[in-house]
Structure formats: structure tokens, C-alpha cells
Design an enzyme around this catalytic site. Structure first.
Site, PDB file in Angstrom:
ATOM      1  N   ALA A 233       0.789  -1.230   0.000  1.00  0.00           N
ATOM      2  CA  ALA A 233       0.000   0.000   0.000  1.00  0.00           C
ATOM      3  C   ALA A 233       0.821   1.280   0.000  1.00  0.00           C
ATOM      4  CB  ALA A 233      -0.936   0.010   1.212  1.00  0.00           C
ATOM      5  N   PRO A 235       3.243   4.342  -0.786  1.00  0.00           N
ATOM      6  CA  PRO A 235       3.044   5.416   0.193  1.00  0.00           C
ATOM      7  C   PRO A 235       1.593   5.779   0.469  1.00  0.00           C
ATOM      8  CG  PRO A 235       3.637   6.361  -1.913  1.00  0.00           C
ATOM      9  CD  PRO A 235       3.696   4.875  -2.099  1.00  0.00           C
ATOM     10  N   ASP A 295      -1.258  -3.496  -6.223  1.00  0.00           N
ATOM     11  CA  ASP A 295      -0.371  -2.625  -7.002  1.00  0.00           C
ATOM     12  C   ASP A 295       1.034  -3.118  -6.692  1.00  0.00           C
ATOM     13  OD1 ASP A 295       0.898  -0.662  -8.378  1.00  0.00           O
ATOM     14  OD2 ASP A 295       0.206   0.998  -7.150  1.00  0.00           O
ATOM     15  N   CYS A 348       3.199  -0.208 -12.293  1.00  0.00           N
ATOM     16  CA  CYS A 348       3.639   0.989 -13.027  1.00  0.00           C
ATOM     17  C   CYS A 348       4.874   0.639 -13.845  1.00  0.00           C
ATOM     18  CB  CYS A 348       3.904   2.162 -12.083  1.00  0.00           C
ATOM     19  SG  CYS A 348       5.108   1.829 -10.781  1.00  0.00           S
TER      20      CYS A 348
END
Length: 410
Positions: A233, A235, A295, A348
Site C-alpha cells: 500500500a 506510500p 499494485d 507501473c
């Protein structure tokens, strides 16, 4: 006593060396490289010089080699100093005499005379950089047909994106901050703003988050009190999004230090989440979740607009290591999803090994992303995955590169 401005240039040289020789990120290198630089302005200048050198290094080296009888070795100090001098003159609007005065003292003897001669020759020729950076050959090979579009997105550092606590107030904050919006709950401002002095910061009306990074949570919709797990999680931008959208959020990350930043932002925004410091490869939840956002840790090559060090330090080894970790995390996350729940996998990264290849291994039912769920300028592919890259939305300031997929547990 140092010449004014010299410590910043020396720090920039150390930052570049840390990336190219030791494979560190600019953030990792900053602690030691900037330790002796006094003043926020000089530290910012050192980072700006190093960042722009890494962004334009292939083109800078082409210019340098055009003015030398014999190419300098890639790891030669005179080459790095010339890169620093040139990028100031060609990108940062530093007068050539100032680039010389603060660059040449980094060298001694013959290398100093060589650097002076090469720089002066190029300035007399009136050289200029291209409209877009030339990517390093190994990166062009990896990204193939996408490389030219991505490169166009790297020509300028990115603007500042804000995610709003209350998307219904988008028009209000666009007007008050003088920005533009790409979607409800988003405001984009020119880069360079002092974040903590902007309207809305102290009252927690928004947080900084690249627009592409906000897309995964948007694809989960509103929570209405249901449970959500934000894996990896820190930042914390996505945790804040989930909490603002009404999810009962558990935010897990292995880094206690990075989670402190999330705690600070939760306090500032008045949002709430349960924070867990643990390694997701060993942790076990007490109950299953209605939604899981993974993520995943990745090479972050999609952030090359703001982190051009990834262009020079990421290769097959790093990609392979991250892909192995991502597969392990995705496998565990799939078992923690309640029946009827949704999993979002995002990275990303611009590398298919970390995106499409990982998606093919996830053993849940695909829940394809539809065109109407994302801003109309972005389009999911035929498989229902969403892929963004820095060349998209260029006229609006671009966005980071992401791969995003969604699944449902039957």
C-alpha cells in the site's frame, strides 16, 4: 572554499554515478549525494541536473562524441562533467559561462582542458537537443514499436496531479487551484508548485497522485462499507482513494517507514484505514475481502517521466526478479478474495513480463475493463486490460505507464 554553485554540481555528478555505476535509484542515492549540499534550492538544482542528464543522456553523448576525435569511455568522468555542463546550457537555461565556472573545477589537468574545448566547440556550433529524448538502445529494443511514442512523453518533467477526497468538488478545486481536470476527482497543476502551501493541503482536501496511478481504484467503484485490502500500500495514495470511496480498508506494506507517510496523510485528510506492517508473502488475513488491490512492486519503468534513472539501471535481471515476486503475490492474493469479490492487479511498469504475462497466470475469472469505465482518451485492449504509457495524453501533460487488469472470483 567552494565556488558558489559547485557543491550542487558535485552532488549531481555523484547522483549520476550512483545510478550508472551502482544501479541505485535517484531516491536511494540522494541521502549521501546531497548530504553536503546546503539549502533547498541547491539540493533541488542538483536533482534537476541529474534528472535531466539521465533523461537526455543518449543525445548529450551524441553531441559530445561529435566534438571529440576519439569517443570518451562511457564511465569517464570528463563525459559525465560534460553532460552536466551541456544539460544546464541546453535544458536548464544556465548561461554557458556559469556552466563552465561550476563544471570545470570538477576536473583537473588534461581532462579539464578537454572538457573546456568540447563544450566551447559545441556552444559555438549552436547545438540543440531534439524535441524528444533518444532512448538508450536496450530500452528501444525492449519497447519496440511503442518506444517513439513513449519518448515523446519524456521530453518534459511531469505536471503535478492531485486526487480529491470528494470528487463532487472537482469543479470547485479546479477553479480555486487554477488547474485542469482529466476526470472527476482529479486536478492537474503545472509542475513546481510548493505542495504544502497550496489551498486545500492543510484541510486534507487532496493528495498528490499521478493520474494513471488513480485508475486502478476507479475500476473498483464505491465500497459502501465493504472490505478492501490494499496490498503493497505505501506510500498510500490508493488507500486514501479506497477510503474516500467508502471501502473498509486494510492497508498492508512491508515498509514501516513508508507507512508512516500513509499515516500522516490519513490524519491530514480525516480518512481511516487499518494499517498492517507485514510481508505479504508470509502474512495471513483473518477473513477474506470483497476487493483486493495488488499494485505490485515492479521495475517502475512506467514512471520514467519523473524517474529517468529507470532508463539506465533496469534490465532483464531486474525485470525477472520483479516478475517472480509479482507472481507469488498474485497467487496469494487470489486466495484471499471472497466469492463475488474483485481483484485488481496493477504495475507501473512498461514491461509485458510484469503486466500481460502476469495477467495470463491469474486463475480467476476475467472481469474485462470496458471503455466507458475510463476517461474517453484511454481505451482498454481486446482482452479487457488497460495499458497506459507516457506518450498518451501528451497535449494534457501525459501520464505514467501502467498495466491494469481486473478479475472476479466466482
Amino acid at each position: 572554499m567552494d565556488i558558489p554553485g559547485l557543491p550542487a554540481r558535485r552532488a549531481a555528478l555523484n547522483l549520476i554515478d550512483a545510478v550508472l555505476r551502482r544501479g541505485e535509484t535517484l531516491e536511494q542515492a540522494g541521502g549521501s549525494a546531497l548530504a553536503r549540499v546546503r539549502g533547498d534550492a541547491d539540493r533541488a538544482l542538483a536533482r534537476a541536473i541529474a534528472t535531466e542528464v539521465l533523461r537526455w543522456r543518449t543525445d548529450l553523448d551524441t553531441l559530445i562524441d561529435s566534438a571529440t576525435q576519439q569517443p570518451l569511455p562511457d564511465d569517464a568522468k570528463p563525459r559525465a562533467v560534460l553532460e552536466i555542463m551541456l544539460v544546464q546550457a541546453l535544458r536548464l537555461e544556465t548561461p554557458p559561462h556559469a556552466a563552465i565556472a561550476t563544471g570545470l573545477p570538477l576536473l583537473m589537468g588534461g581532462p579539464r582542458r578537454l572538457a573546456h574545448g568540447v563544450f566551447s566547440t559545441l556552444m559555438k556550433q549552436g547545438v540543440a537537443l531534439r524535441e524528444a529524448p533518444t532512448l538508450p538502445p536496450q530500452v528501444q529494443e525492449r519497447w519496440g514499436a511503442r518506444a517513439a511514442s513513449i519518448a515523446r512523453g519524456l521530453a518534459e518533467p511531469p505536471p503535478l496531479d492531485l486526487s480529491l477526497r470528494d470528487p463532487a468538488e472537482t469543479a470547485h478545486w479546479v477553479e480555486r487551484l487554477g488547474g485542469l481536470s482529466l476526470a472527476p476527482g482529479h486536478v492537474r497543476l503545472p509542475r513546481g508548485a510548493a505542495i504544502d502551501s497550496l489551498p486545500g493541503y492543510r484541510e486534507g482536501a487532496w493528495w498528490v497522485q499521478d493520474f494513471a496511478a488513480s485508475l486502478p481504484v476507479r475500476l473498483l467503484g464505491t465500497g459502501e462499507g465493504r472490505s478492501a485490502l490494499d496490498l503493497c500500500a505505501a506510500p498510500g495514495g490508493k488507500t486514501l482513494q479506497l477510503a474516500a470511496a467508502g471501502w473498509d480498508v486494510t492497508a498492508l506494506d512491508v515498509s514501516k517507514r513508508r507507512l508512516e507517510r500513509l499515516r500522516d496523510n490519513l490524519d491530514r485528510t480525516g480518512l481511516s484505514a487499518t494499517i498492517v506492517t507485514a510481508d505479504a508473502r508470509a502474512w495471513e488475513p483473518e477473513a477474506q475481502f470483497d476487493a483486493i488491490l495488488l499494485d505490485a512492486p515492479c521495475t517502475a519503468t512506467g514512471t520514467c517521466r519523473r524517474n529517468p534513472d529507470v532508463l539506465h539501471r533496469v534490465g532483464p535481471r531486474q525485470i525477472g526478479e520483479m516478475a517472480e515476486l509479482q507472481a507469488a503475490l498474485a497467487e496469494r492474493a487470489s486466495t484471499w478474495l471472497a466469492p463475488g469479490g474483485r481483484l485488481i492487479y496493477a504495475v507501473c511498469s512498461l514491461e509485458p513480463e510484469e503486466g500481460e504475462d502476469q495477467a495470463a497466470r491469474i486463475g480467476l475469472t476475467r472481469d474485462p475493463i470496458a471503455a466507458g469505465e475510463v476517461p474517453e482518451l484511454l481505451t482498454p485492449d481486446d482482452s479487457g486490460w488497460l495499458r497506459t504509457d507516457p506518450g498518451m495524453l501528451a497535449e494534457q501533460g501525459g501520464l505514467d505507464g501502467f498495466f491494469i487488469g481486473r478479475w472476479r472470483k466466482e
